[in-house]
Enzyme design. Structure first.
Site, short mmCIF file in Angstrom:
data_model
loop_
_atom_site.label_atom_id
_atom_site.label_comp_id
_atom_site.label_asym_id
_atom_site.label_seq_id
_atom_site.Cartn_x
_atom_site.Cartn_y
_atom_site.Cartn_z
CG ASP A 165 -30.97 11.33 14.48
OD1 ASP A 165 -31.82 10.45 15.31
OD2 ASP A 165 -30.93 12.53 14.59
NE ARG B 109 -29.00 17.03 7.26
CZ ARG B 109 -29.02 18.39 7.40
NH1 ARG B 109 -28.31 19.23 7.07
NH2 ARG B 109 -30.23 18.83 7.89
#
Length: 246
Positions: free
Chosen positions: A207, A197
């Site tokens: 994140d 990601r």
């Protein structure tokens, strides 16, 4: 006139077939073990994302640059693209490999039910912090193109925490409980999945790091559900039965 009637018949047939396919493809609809209100609040559990003037954010930028370099590796880039697909089927197709058994609604219904119900439950936890922090995604921050065109759909959705990471890490925890012997391979693949990601440019490293903890918090809450425990037992029994047949 005959042509128009034929066209209507063909259109009707297509719509009917499409409807039946859609119903069969969604024969099982996931249910949740807890409501949103019954789950831990990740706004309270997790730290806020790094401030743009912090050292942590500088590291986020370095990791974003690292991720862009990984795209030159064709094999890794292809993996990152596969992992970007937002569906249970795509996720479980990847995680089936280290798990040692192909997971599908048809062939492993109890495992499928456990995972989809669990993910539907834990998925609820990311909604509030995403809206609360509304963190800008890396590719938006740098005014660049993400690796995957589909990630543009999430441009206006906060990047913190990561939905893909939440699903994958929760799945890894579940699969490791079903098949402990494969836990090393399962978490190794899950780690790459989460890193991907960053490679796509859809998420910052922070994140990902925070979301792994968030998924673990959700997984711990799942353990307190009697219905979850019953379904886990069914999934483990199904796994042992299918492995014996191999």
């Amino acid at each position: 006139m005959l042509k128009n009637i034929t066209k209507r018949c063909v259109l009707t047939l297509v719509l009917v077939v499409g409807f039946l396919w859609n119903v069969s493809a969604q024969s099982y609809q996931p249910t949740t073990y807890f409501t949103t209100e019954e789950l831990p609040d990740l706004i309270l559990c997790l730290p806020a994302p790094p401030d743009s003037t912090s050292e942590a954010f500088s590291y986020d930028i370095l990791r974003y640059m690292w991720g862009k370099l990984q795209r030159y590796d064709a094999e890794r880039a292809d993996m990152a693209k596969r992992d970007a697909v937002w569906s249970y089927e795509a996720l479980l197709a990847e995680m089936s490999v280290p798990f040692g058994l192909e997971i599908s609604e048809k062939d492993t219904p109890e495992i499928w039910k456990l995972i989809t119900n669990s993910l539907a439950t834990v998925d609820q936890m990311r909604v509030a912090p995403k809206a609360y922090y509304h963190r800008t995604r890396p590719f938006v921050y740098f005014h660049e193109e993400p690796l995957m065109e589909s990630d543009k759909e999430f441009a206006n959705e906060g990047s913190y925490p990561s939905g893909h990471t939440m699903r994958c890490w929760t799945t890894a925890l579940l699969l490791s409980e079903i098949n402990p012997q494969a836990s090393g391979a399962i978490f190794s693949r899950a780690w790459l999945y989460c890193e991907n990601r960053v490679i796509t440019g859809a998420h910052w490293q922070s994140d990902i790091d925070a979301t792994r903890s968030g998924a673990s918090i959700g997984y711990a809450r799942l353990q307190t559900s009697p219905d979850f425990q019953k379904q886990m037992a069914k999934a483990q029994k199904e796994f042992k039965k299918l492995v014996k047949k191999k």
